[in-house]
Design an enzyme around this catalytic site. Structure first.
Site, PDB file in Angstrom:
ATOM      1  N   ASP A  18      -2.834  23.722  -9.363  1.00 16.00           N
ATOM      2  CA  ASP A  18      -4.109  23.534 -10.008  1.00 16.00           C
ATOM      3  C   ASP A  18      -4.136  25.618 -10.045  1.00 16.00           C
ATOM      4  O   ASP A  18      -4.100  26.300  -9.056  1.00 16.00           O
ATOM      5  CB  ASP A  18      -5.131  23.058  -9.564  1.00 16.00           C
ATOM      6  N   ILE A  19      -5.547  25.750 -11.053  1.00 19.79           N
ATOM      7  CA  ILE A  19      -6.062  26.942 -11.393  1.00 19.79           C
ATOM      8  C   ILE A  19      -6.766  27.420  -9.821  1.00 19.79           C
ATOM      9  O   ILE A  19      -7.264  28.184 -10.134  1.00 19.79           O
ATOM     10  CB  ILE A  19      -5.531  27.282 -12.709  1.00 19.79           C
ATOM     11  N   GLY A  24     -15.853  12.704 -11.556  1.00 21.44           N
ATOM     12  CA  GLY A  24     -15.696  13.923 -10.998  1.00 21.44           C
ATOM     13  C   GLY A  24     -14.465  14.641 -12.036  1.00 21.44           C
ATOM     14  O   GLY A  24     -13.808  15.277 -12.190  1.00 21.44           O
ATOM     15  N   GLN A  25     -14.108  14.260 -13.451  1.00 21.70           N
ATOM     16  CA  GLN A  25     -13.488  14.480 -14.188  1.00 21.70           C
ATOM     17  C   GLN A  25     -13.335  15.286 -15.351  1.00 21.70           C
ATOM     18  O   GLN A  25     -14.428  15.145 -16.135  1.00 21.70           O
ATOM     19  CB  GLN A  25     -12.656  12.981 -15.078  1.00 21.70           C
ATOM     20  N   HIS A  29      -4.546  13.050 -14.989  1.00 24.16           N
ATOM     21  CA  HIS A  29      -3.697  14.263 -13.752  1.00 24.16           C
ATOM     22  C   HIS A  29      -3.754  13.257 -12.459  1.00 24.16           C
ATOM     23  O   HIS A  29      -5.004  13.008 -12.420  1.00 24.16           O
ATOM     24  CB  HIS A  29      -3.853  15.143 -14.401  1.00 24.16           C
TER      25      HIS A  29
HETATM   26  P1  AMP Z   1     -10.420  17.400 -13.095  1.00 30.13           P
HETATM   27  O1  AMP Z   1     -11.359  17.938 -12.686  1.00 30.13           O
HETATM   28  O2  AMP Z   1     -10.091  15.687 -12.285  1.00 30.13           O
HETATM   29  O3  AMP Z   1     -10.179  16.905 -14.240  1.00 30.13           O
HETATM   30  O4  AMP Z   1      -9.288  17.969 -12.511  1.00 30.13           O
HETATM   31  C1  AMP Z   1      -8.757  19.060 -13.704  1.00 30.13           C
HETATM   32  C2  AMP Z   1      -8.172  20.175 -12.754  1.00 30.13           C
HETATM   33  O5  AMP Z   1      -7.643  20.807 -13.614  1.00 30.13           O
HETATM   34  C3  AMP Z   1      -9.354  20.567 -11.932  1.00 30.13           C
HETATM   35  O6  AMP Z   1      -8.955  21.021 -10.455  1.00 30.13           O
HETATM   36  C4  AMP Z   1      -8.737  22.584 -12.784  1.00 30.13           C
HETATM   37  O7  AMP Z   1      -9.104  22.931 -11.710  1.00 30.13           O
HETATM   38  C5  AMP Z   1      -7.907  22.158 -13.293  1.00 30.13           C
HETATM   39  N1  AMP Z   1      -7.376  23.327 -14.677  1.00 30.13           N
HETATM   40  C6  AMP Z   1      -7.745  23.589 -15.479  1.00 30.13           C
HETATM   41  N2  AMP Z   1      -7.622  24.700 -16.005  1.00 30.13           N
HETATM   42  C7  AMP Z   1      -6.162  24.621 -15.181  1.00 30.13           C
HETATM   43  C8  AMP Z   1      -5.075  25.626 -16.347  1.00 30.13           C
HETATM   44  N3  AMP Z   1      -5.601  26.484 -17.464  1.00 30.13           N
HETATM   45  N4  AMP Z   1      -4.094  25.663 -15.336  1.00 30.13           N
HETATM   46  C9  AMP Z   1      -3.635  24.565 -14.147  1.00 30.13           C
HETATM   47  N5  AMP Z   1      -5.117  24.234 -13.712  1.00 30.13           N
HETATM   48  C10 AMP Z   1      -6.205  24.041 -14.498  1.00 30.13           C
END
Ligand code: AMP
Length: 113
Positions: free
Chosen positions: A29-30, A92-93, A99
């Site tokens: 995760d970023i 919180g999506q 994922h």
């Molecule tokens: P959610 O809030 O459950 O939809 O989680 C989305 C997740 O994706 C968050 O934890 C973000 O930090 C992560 N995220 C968004 N963009 C990226 C990216 N380019 N690379 C890795 N993780 C990402």
């Protein structure tokens, strides 16, 4: 509609990939919320848990088996970890490509906020 995760699957944007096979991709995760924060995604585009179909059952199982594999390989299986799917706004999506979050490396509190 495709998301940023499609670009990661297609290697159009970089990610730190920790596992890949023909159906599943896992990457860091970023914006990590724990010392270890991995996202495990199906390569098939499915927007939310609400969109799962019966034929996706094995694929969802693969996401969890990948979490188990990485936990063992990375050595946090015994200490413990959390797996989370967020669904839609109240869940919180933010990215509409399902994922599985895998969080580890610290004691996680409960209940989540
Ligand atoms: P959610 O809030 O459950 O939809 O989680 C989305 C997740 O994706 C968050 O934890 C973000 O930090 C992560 N995220 C968004 N963009 C990226 C990216 N380019 N690379 C890795 N993780 C990402």
């Amino acid at each position: 509609m495709s998301t940023i995760f499609t670009k990661i699957i297609n290697k159009e944007i970089p990610a730190t990939i920790v596992y890949e096979d023909d159906q599943v991709l896992a990457f860091n995760d970023i914006e990590p919320q724990a010392p270890i924060h991995i996202l495990i995604i199906p390569k098939k585009q499915i927007a939310t848990l609400n969109d799962l179909q019966i034929e996706d059952a094995a694929l969802v199982g693969q996401l969890f088996l990948t979490a188990k594999l990485l936990a063992k390989q990375m050595g946090f299986d015994e200490a413990g970890y959390r797996t989370v799917f967020n669904c839609n706004a109240d869940g919180g999506q933010a990215v509409y490509h399902i994922h599985l979050h895998v969080l580890a490396g610290r004691k996680l509190s409960w209940p989540p906020g």
